[in-house]
Design a protein around this motif. Structure first.
Motif, PDB file in Angstrom:
ATOM      1  N   LEU A 197       0.848  -1.189   0.000  1.00  0.00           N
ATOM      2  CA  LEU A 197       0.000   0.000   0.000  1.00  0.00           C
ATOM      3  C   LEU A 197       0.885   1.240   0.000  1.00  0.00           C
ATOM      4  O   LEU A 197       1.655   1.464   0.941  1.00  0.00           O
ATOM      5  N   GLU A 198       0.786   2.045  -1.041  1.00  0.00           N
ATOM      6  CA  GLU A 198       1.584   3.270  -1.129  1.00  0.00           C
ATOM      7  C   GLU A 198       1.119   4.256  -0.060  1.00  0.00           C
ATOM      8  O   GLU A 198      -0.038   4.665  -0.042  1.00  0.00           O
ATOM      9  N   HIS A 199       2.029   4.650   0.828  1.00  0.00           N
ATOM     10  CA  HIS A 199       1.632   5.448   1.990  1.00  0.00           C
ATOM     11  C   HIS A 199       2.559   6.627   2.264  1.00  0.00           C
ATOM     12  O   HIS A 199       2.248   7.491   3.080  1.00  0.00           O
ATOM     13  N   SER A 200       3.711   6.682   1.602  1.00  0.00           N
ATOM     14  CA  SER A 200       4.673   7.749   1.885  1.00  0.00           C
ATOM     15  C   SER A 200       4.230   9.070   1.265  1.00  0.00           C
ATOM     16  O   SER A 200       3.511   9.098   0.266  1.00  0.00           O
ATOM     17  N   ARG A 201       4.667  10.159   1.896  1.00  0.00           N
ATOM     18  CA  ARG A 201       4.410  11.506   1.367  1.00  0.00           C
ATOM     19  C   ARG A 201       5.760  12.180   1.130  1.00  0.00           C
ATOM     20  O   ARG A 201       6.541  12.379   2.066  1.00  0.00           O
ATOM     21  N   ILE A 202       6.022  12.517  -0.128  1.00  0.00           N
ATOM     22  CA  ILE A 202       7.290  13.144  -0.511  1.00  0.00           C
ATOM     23  C   ILE A 202       6.978  14.332  -1.410  1.00  0.00           C
ATOM     24  O   ILE A 202       6.170  14.223  -2.339  1.00  0.00           O
ATOM     25  N   PHE A 203       7.634  15.460  -1.160  1.00  0.00           N
ATOM     26  CA  PHE A 203       7.355  16.689  -1.906  1.00  0.00           C
ATOM     27  C   PHE A 203       8.670  17.278  -2.430  1.00  0.00           C
ATOM     28  O   PHE A 203       9.574  17.568  -1.649  1.00  0.00           O
TER      29      PHE A 203
END
Length: 723
Positions: free
Chosen positions: A603-609
């Protein structure tokens, strides 16, 4: 003429967008290229997702309609319009779920030697006898048949429980108990719950060693209903299932004890309004009318089911023993090479920040960080936020151990983490007994940030070690969720971490933050400034570029800012797993925006900006999505990734996921999601690539004679040239 970037025409409804996300998961269940049992797993996930969606999102819309709420959402739809649209979409979706099961998955399963008996009438003599014996010895003692009459009102049916309803009539001999109340031929309603404490998938004796037959527990009970109502004739029996409103509001300002109030509200949840009723497709109309009347549901809220009720049972099929060849090989998370032979984690952090990409990098390293801190005599204090943890959490045990050893341990346990409330209440009580200072956060705000602060008395003075992450401190979900994090002893981040915990434990509102972006006050403006800077670069003729990876994007003001950036010429790539209310391909508005959604094993869950910033690139990671709740109603932490090597790691994740043409779906101008045409292109599956890289890093390290010669190599996907 100036463009109104907040025009409702430019936005997709949040709930309909979520349904498209669940549709993408259903597509995985329908994909014949996937291992068969994995397809059952994905079908189960769509069912559990849909259950929660009804209990929270659909229930919320029902409440709004009852209250006469007329305000429109960002796409210009009223609550009534949204509910009507969802009723249509969800009916169609459930039909596709069962079409997938009945026409594709079950026939394929039978070809592989596993048969799920469709009905107890299909049992052979040996199996029929086995089922009756199994019922007598294992099931009958657990059941409680409930009849309904003038002295026994319609019973409370628990949320999500599976039940069997029956019409019964007295036999020729009548009932000695009710002979004055009932005459021969009188029809009564009865119901019995299918006990969740028993396995639902029951193995049957089979004539062949190469074949396995199974039957569902509800079929066994249905076959033996007459044994539950002696002296009665069972005219018919059909399964049904209810979904209740599980959403509730907590008035924190009016309560003096948040934990007690939460426990009281959780009891009320069991009595929520029925917002969905699942019934077998050909249920007797008399039974259906009885259920409809007693549950007070409209026809639109009734879902006829053609197949096994409650498809989460597909997860039991996925877990069948002896069929590993029908499942994708399980990936083993790898220990970061720097930590394989590490005896002193704190010394390793002092050398250089450490980057983690879970589940490819083992979460055990984070657990070890807490465990080592708990018993290290030089550690003075541990402070941590907990949102969702596992039922047998080693982190909780380590925190309790630290408190027992006399360390100052402060733990913020978020009691309002939906559907984990009871679990978290239990942990909070246990930690308090162990001597920890347990906090419940700020009034009116959920604390969703993922941060741990360890204060240690090093040889050269007091030093703060910090773990910052995008995912929960849950050792179980860390094996199936993709998340990122860093371990650092950066002094400025350490100061910010101290300020954050002081804010959560008291009334200390920092005047400024050194490095962190913290909601609800500072995060939104921080993102605005980063986006506006790219707009300024683009307007000045310089390159403007944003890449943002998150779970959901539904904040209207943030989307409007992205539209403004796109119109100014900023190239924007969004990797959004779930809800996306932004529309692509609108002339003059979103022509420079692409949106992809990766649905895979994890499940894709990371937050990267990522922000290009005229070549002086900046990368941030954190716990927040671009949703109103994350930006305005939660305590979230977003942190910069400044170490050049760690920044390259974060950029690499984005590059590989942008190049994904195997598991990525791309949003189209007509609001559909399509996969890329891979003909003539090298196949890139981001999750598969990251698994291979993690194993390669471990092997290279182990083969290296000298640790100093070890260098990590990253896969460089073939990206199309930028315009």
């Amino acid at each position: 003429m100036a463009v109104d970037f907040k025009d409702p025409e430019y936005y997709e409804n949040r709930e309909l967008s979520w349904m498209m996300f669940n549709e993408r998961i259903l597509n995985e269940a329908r994909d014949p290229k996937l291992p068969l049992l994995d397809r059952f797993k994905f079908l189960s996930i769509t069912a559990s997702n849909l259950d929660e969606f009804f209990m929270v999102r659909v229930a919320s819309l029902v409440d709004m309609v009852h209250a006469g709420y007329k305000k429109k959402d960002l796409a210009g739809m009223t609550a009534k319009e949204q509910l009507d649209a969802l009723r249509t979409v969800t009916h169609e979706f459930i039909d596709r779920q069962y079409t997938t099961l009945n026409r594709a998955l079950l026939p394929a399963l039978e070809k592989n030697g596993v048969k799920l008996v469709d009905s107890y009438e299909d049992l052979n003599d040996e199996q029929s006898k086995y089922v009756d014996t199994y019922f007598k010895e294992n099931v009958f003692p657990v059941l409680t048949p409930l009849a309904v009459d003038s002295s026994r009102p319609f019973p409370h049916i628990p949320n999500k429980s599976l039940n069997i309803a029956a019409l019964i009539t007295t036999g020729k001999n009548g009932s000695r108990l009710l002979k004055d109340a009932e005459k021969e031929g009188d029809i009564s309603f009865a119901t019995v719950a299918v006990p969740s404490v028993l396995p639902r998938l029951i193995a049957l004796p089979s004539d062949s060693d190469k074949e396995s037959d199974f039957i569902l527990l509800d079929q066994i009970i249905e076959k033996n209903m007459s044994k539950l109502f002696l002296n009665y004739n069972v005219l018919c029996a059909f399964p049904y299932r209810v979904m209740r409103n599980a959403d509730f509001e907590l008035d924190e300002e009016e309560t003096s004890d948040l934990m007690k109030e939460m426990e009281k509200q959780l009891k009320k949840r069991a009595w929520g309004e029925v917002i969905r009723l699942d019934v077998e497709e050909n249920m007797d109309k008399r039974l259906l009318n009885t259920l409809k009347k007693n549950f007070h549901v409209s026809q639109e809220a009734i879902y006829p089911i053609h197949g096994p009720m409650d498809l989460t049972v597909c997860m039991d099929i996925y877990g069948l023993d002896g069929y590993d060849d029908l499942r994708e090989k399980e990936f083993t998370p790898q220990v970061q090479p720097r930590l394989i032979d590490c005896d002193d984690l704190f010394a390793e952090i002092r050398k250089k920040d450490i980057f983690f990409q879970h589940p490819y990098d083992s979460f055990e390293s984070i657990v070890d960080f807490i465990k080592q801190a708990a018993v290290d005599p030089k550690v003075l204090a541990i402070k941590q936020t907990l949102y969702r943890v596992s039922r047998h959490s080693p982190i909780i045990a380590a925190l309790a151990k630290a408190a027992e050893l006399g360390k100052q341990v402060t733990v913020l346990v978020e009691l309002k983490a939906r559907f984990d409330e009871e679990n978290n209440i239990g942990w909070a009580k246990m930690l308090e007994k162990a001597g920890c200072h347990v906090l419940y956060g700020l009034v009116g705000l959920k604390t969703h940030s993922k941060i741990t602060l360890v204060v240690r008395d090093d040889e050269d003075g007091i030093r703060r070690y910090v773990h910052l992450g995008t995912g929960n401190y849950n050792d179980k979900t860390a094996k199936i969720y993709t998340d990122c994090g860093i371990l650092t002893c950066n002094e400025l981040i350490g100061e910010d971490a101290t300020a954050l915990f002081n804010m959560l434990s008291g009334y200390s509102e920092p005047a400024y933050w050194n490095k962190l972006l913290v909601s609800p006050i500072w995060l939104r403006d921080g993102f605005y400034k980063l986006i506006d800077r790219e707009i300024e670069h683009a307007k000045a003729g310089r390159k403007g570029r944003i890449v943002a990876k998150m779970n959901s994007l539904c904040d209207k003001d943030m989307i409007a800012r992205l539209y403004e950036a796109s119109a100014a010429g900023v190239k924007i790539n969004l990797i959004v797993r779930g809800i996306c209310c932004l529309k692509v391909g609108i002339p003059g508005v979103s022509e420079n925006i692409t949106v992809s959604s990766i649905v895979g094993t994890f499940l894709e869950h990371s937050r990267i900006f990522y922000f290009y910033n005229d070549g002086d690139e900046e990368v941030y990671m954190g716990s927040a999505d671009w949703m109103p709740r994350n930006l305005d109603r939660r305590v979230e932490v977003v942190f910069p990734v400044e170490d050049p090597d760690l920044k390259e790691c974060a950029k690499h994740i984005l590059e590989v996921e942008e190049a994904d043409n195997l598991k990525a779906y791309y949003l189209q101008p007509d609001q559909t999601y399509q996969r890329k045409d891979r003909r003539g292109q090298k196949t890139v599956g981001s999750q598969m690539t990251f698994c291979e890289e993690a194993i390669q890093r471990t092997n290279e390290y182990l083969e290296s004679k000298d640790n100093e010669t070890y260098t990590s190599r990253l896969f460089k996907p073939a990206l199309p040239p930028e315009e």
